[in-house]
Design an enzyme around this catalytic site. Sequence first.
Site, PDB file in Angstrom:
ATOM      1  N   TYR A 150     -13.081 -14.790  14.750  1.00 31.31           N
ATOM      2  CA  TYR A 150     -11.370 -14.396  14.281  1.00 31.31           C
ATOM      3  C   TYR A 150     -11.241 -14.380  12.389  1.00 31.31           C
ATOM      4  O   TYR A 150     -10.841 -13.597  12.668  1.00 31.31           O
ATOM      5  CB  TYR A 150     -10.676 -14.948  15.158  1.00 31.31           C
ATOM      6  CG  TYR A 150      -8.522 -14.277  14.836  1.00 31.31           C
ATOM      7  CD1 TYR A 150      -8.813 -13.232  15.571  1.00 31.31           C
ATOM      8  CD2 TYR A 150      -7.710 -14.921  13.508  1.00 31.31           C
ATOM      9  CE1 TYR A 150      -7.546 -13.052  15.544  1.00 31.31           C
ATOM     10  CE2 TYR A 150      -7.240 -14.077  13.488  1.00 31.31           C
ATOM     11  CZ  TYR A 150      -6.716 -13.546  14.328  1.00 31.31           C
ATOM     12  OH  TYR A 150      -5.487 -12.579  13.779  1.00 31.31           O
ATOM     13  N   PHE A 182      -0.921  13.152  -2.879  1.00 28.43           N
ATOM     14  CA  PHE A 182      -2.028  12.451  -1.523  1.00 28.43           C
ATOM     15  C   PHE A 182      -0.590  12.591   0.021  1.00 28.43           C
ATOM     16  O   PHE A 182       0.159  11.436  -0.159  1.00 28.43           O
ATOM     17  CB  PHE A 182      -3.068  11.547  -1.351  1.00 28.43           C
ATOM     18  CG  PHE A 182      -3.778  12.146  -0.118  1.00 28.43           C
ATOM     19  CD1 PHE A 182      -4.839  13.050   0.134  1.00 28.43           C
ATOM     20  CD2 PHE A 182      -3.867  11.078   1.502  1.00 28.43           C
ATOM     21  CE1 PHE A 182      -5.125  13.353   1.348  1.00 28.43           C
ATOM     22  CE2 PHE A 182      -4.321  10.840   1.782  1.00 28.43           C
ATOM     23  CZ  PHE A 182      -4.974  12.379   1.632  1.00 28.43           C
ATOM     24  N   THR A 183      -0.943  12.934   0.413  1.00 25.67           N
ATOM     25  CA  THR A 183      -0.451  12.948   1.568  1.00 25.67           C
ATOM     26  C   THR A 183      -0.116  10.774   1.896  1.00 25.67           C
ATOM     27  O   THR A 183       1.153  11.327   2.264  1.00 25.67           O
ATOM     28  CB  THR A 183      -0.216  13.943   2.410  1.00 25.67           C
ATOM     29  OG1 THR A 183      -1.959  13.580   3.202  1.00 25.67           O
ATOM     30  CG2 THR A 183      -0.742  14.989   3.055  1.00 25.67           C
ATOM     31  N   ASP A 207      -6.974   5.397  -6.763  1.00 19.84           N
ATOM     32  CA  ASP A 207      -7.294   5.552  -5.630  1.00 19.84           C
ATOM     33  C   ASP A 207      -8.590   6.071  -5.437  1.00 19.84           C
ATOM     34  O   ASP A 207      -9.045   6.548  -6.139  1.00 19.84           O
ATOM     35  CB  ASP A 207      -6.214   7.072  -4.400  1.00 19.84           C
ATOM     36  CG  ASP A 207      -6.927   8.010  -3.623  1.00 19.84           C
ATOM     37  OD1 ASP A 207      -8.020   6.884  -3.119  1.00 19.84           O
ATOM     38  OD2 ASP A 207      -5.724   7.876  -2.790  1.00 19.84           O
ATOM     39  N   LYS A 252     -14.352   7.798   3.746  1.00 19.38           N
ATOM     40  CA  LYS A 252     -14.888   8.707   2.350  1.00 19.38           C
ATOM     41  C   LYS A 252     -16.438   8.218   2.082  1.00 19.38           C
ATOM     42  O   LYS A 252     -17.285   8.292   2.772  1.00 19.38           O
ATOM     43  CB  LYS A 252     -14.169   9.335   1.370  1.00 19.38           C
ATOM     44  CG  LYS A 252     -12.235   9.242   2.418  1.00 19.38           C
ATOM     45  CD  LYS A 252     -11.943  10.486   2.871  1.00 19.38           C
ATOM     46  CE  LYS A 252     -10.794  10.151   3.674  1.00 19.38           C
ATOM     47  NZ  LYS A 252      -9.811   9.652   2.837  1.00 19.38           N
ATOM     48  N   ARG A 271      -3.921  23.114   4.020  1.00 18.18           N
ATOM     49  CA  ARG A 271      -3.493  22.088   2.779  1.00 18.18           C
ATOM     50  C   ARG A 271      -2.654  23.609   1.939  1.00 18.18           C
ATOM     51  O   ARG A 271      -2.998  23.963   1.536  1.00 18.18           O
ATOM     52  CB  ARG A 271      -5.044  21.995   1.610  1.00 18.18           C
ATOM     53  CG  ARG A 271      -5.052  20.487   2.274  1.00 18.18           C
ATOM     54  CD  ARG A 271      -4.672  18.987   2.253  1.00 18.18           C
ATOM     55  NE  ARG A 271      -4.958  18.296   3.308  1.00 18.18           N
ATOM     56  CZ  ARG A 271      -4.528  16.992   3.838  1.00 18.18           C
ATOM     57  NH1 ARG A 271      -3.060  17.594   4.611  1.00 18.18           N
ATOM     58  NH2 ARG A 271      -5.148  16.435   4.075  1.00 18.18           N
ATOM     59  N   PHE A 288       1.588  18.270   9.592  1.00 20.85           N
ATOM     60  CA  PHE A 288       0.529  18.988   9.145  1.00 20.85           C
ATOM     61  C   PHE A 288      -0.536  17.608  10.330  1.00 20.85           C
ATOM     62  O   PHE A 288      -0.720  19.446  10.362  1.00 20.85           O
ATOM     63  CB  PHE A 288      -0.206  19.029   8.295  1.00 20.85           C
ATOM     64  CG  PHE A 288      -0.579  18.106   7.673  1.00 20.85           C
ATOM     65  CD1 PHE A 288       0.089  16.964   6.767  1.00 20.85           C
ATOM     66  CD2 PHE A 288      -1.854  16.955   7.382  1.00 20.85           C
ATOM     67  CE1 PHE A 288      -0.637  15.737   6.544  1.00 20.85           C
ATOM     68  CE2 PHE A 288      -2.325  16.366   7.756  1.00 20.85           C
ATOM     69  CZ  PHE A 288      -1.639  15.305   6.614  1.00 20.85           C
TER      70      PHE A 288
HETATM   71  C1  LIG Z   1      -8.099  10.341   2.909  1.00 21.48           C
HETATM   72  C2  LIG Z   1      -7.356   9.352   1.894  1.00 21.48           C
HETATM   73  C3  LIG Z   1      -6.501   8.141   1.920  1.00 21.48           C
HETATM   74  C4  LIG Z   1      -6.096   7.776   2.801  1.00 21.48           C
HETATM   75  O1  LIG Z   1      -6.897   7.104   3.835  1.00 21.48           O
HETATM   76  P1  LIG Z   1      -7.005   6.883   5.150  1.00 21.48           P
HETATM   77  O2  LIG Z   1      -8.656   6.182   5.587  1.00 21.48           O
HETATM   78  O3  LIG Z   1      -7.237   8.402   5.741  1.00 21.48           O
HETATM   79  O4  LIG Z   1      -6.320   6.105   6.416  1.00 21.48           O
HETATM   80  C5  LIG Z   1      -5.592   8.249   0.696  1.00 21.48           C
HETATM   81  N1  LIG Z   1      -6.303   8.700  -0.591  1.00 21.48           N
HETATM   82  C6  LIG Z   1      -6.945  10.154  -0.098  1.00 21.48           C
HETATM   83  C7  LIG Z   1      -7.591  11.060  -1.508  1.00 21.48           C
HETATM   84  C8  LIG Z   1      -7.871  10.375   0.718  1.00 21.48           C
HETATM   85  O5  LIG Z   1      -8.171  11.409   0.959  1.00 21.48           O
END
Ligand SMILES: *Cc1c(COP(=O)(O)O)cnc(C)c1O
Length: 468
Positions: free
Chosen positions: A83, A135-136, A226, A269, A393, A460
Amino acid sequence: MRPGAGSPDPPKRRSWAEPFRIKVVEPVHVPTADQRRHAIEKAGYNTFLLRSEDVYIDLLTDSGTSAMSDSQWAGMMLGDEAYAGSRNFFHLEDAVHKYYGYRFVVPTHQGRGAENLLSKILIQPGDVVPGNMYFTTTRLHQELAGGRFVDVIVDEAHDPASTHPFKGNVDLDKLEATIRHYGAQRIPYVCIAGTVNMAGGQPISLANLQAVRAVTQAHGIRLILDATRLAENAFFIQHREERYQHYSIAAIVREMCALSDGCTMSAKKDSLANIGGFLAVNDENVFEEARNLVVVYEGLHTYGGMAGRDMEAVARGIGESMQDEHIRARVGQVLYLGQKLIDWGVPVVQPVGGHGVFLDARAFLPHVPQQQYPAQTLAAALYLDSGVRTMERGAVSAGRNRDTGAEYLPKLELVRITIPRRVYTQAHMDVVAESVYFVHEKREEIRGLRMTYEPRYLRFFQARFEPL
Ligand SMILES: *Cc1c(COP(=O)(O)O)cnc(C)c1O
């Protein structure tokens, strides 16, 4: 040249190939035309609502969909599921120190977990956060914390036809004007994304990032990256910014991070993992706050919502993501698909970005008004044609203005053909390109959509539609 036409010419240059060979395979099958029609109707014409089983080539997203290496899978078996104080956390921390260079790391279940923590810690109601396009999830967390996002990206980013090499750059005049207008004390940080997802995977240059740092530092404003696709951004710096052509990807990433005070990261990513993320900062006070908050939203500060084995996969994936030959093959595959579509006269966002090819749906379907969601329409049409899954998008992703309730109608109305890392072959790319080509040939028959169900947040993902 048309699809299917073989090239009788001898090669003009040497080809490159992927720096790996395939050890495990997962069968895929092509659904029939009837199955596809039935599936997309059931999904309300939203590719997010399709079952994976009904998809042939899945290019919905590059998020968590990459193929892990043998080393990452082996690492999964070395998961320390204690843990507290799992050894895999310390491996993750070491990898972040080594490759990103920040002092403090807080793991989170994925990128938005880190965005939530950062927004809650730094943003006060009434604050504004300038950034190179929204970004969303990032913008939503800023808004939920009482802040407002202000777009300071260069105008070229909003123009799918502009071939500017760094469409992720910040317009310094817009940034300065934003600081003058709101005052530095209302700006907790400037948020800079490496390869801007919503602009089509477009990079920011190191020269521009240095200039942004100079401006923010002069006003005492933090700079947060980011870092989700920073390694892919570094590829474009290596290839387009002469000064850095002899730098390794890892060295460029380090330079970028050194210009910032911290980052939010989705390890789904660049980092080649199926789940995971982190917040990394240099400021000890911010770290202390994050360590307090992470317990509320994610889990203890040495796992943050991840299993030990997942942290190990991320730690190993970070190292792999920084290898030059990996990035060259990864971005190279995207550029291969993009070039094919450009050669066949299909309207795509140029230059082609780092993680996907973005179709310009307004140019593709000029007879479908934006209120009828041309990008959503085109993504559904591609699935119907070949079982290839892509995503919207455009206006659907952009959502509504939270104050007025009006729909945002963004200049960019795109279909994202996103390529998972190390998953598909060049032959898959050919099949995708040919499907896009044939849908383009019969584009005049395609009708727009009407929204029949609209969720309140990030609509979306779950919205439903029917054809007009
Ligand atoms: C995917 C993404 C996020 C959010 O990350 P999650 O792992 O999906 O929560 C933030 N910024 C960018 C540019 C992304 O592509």
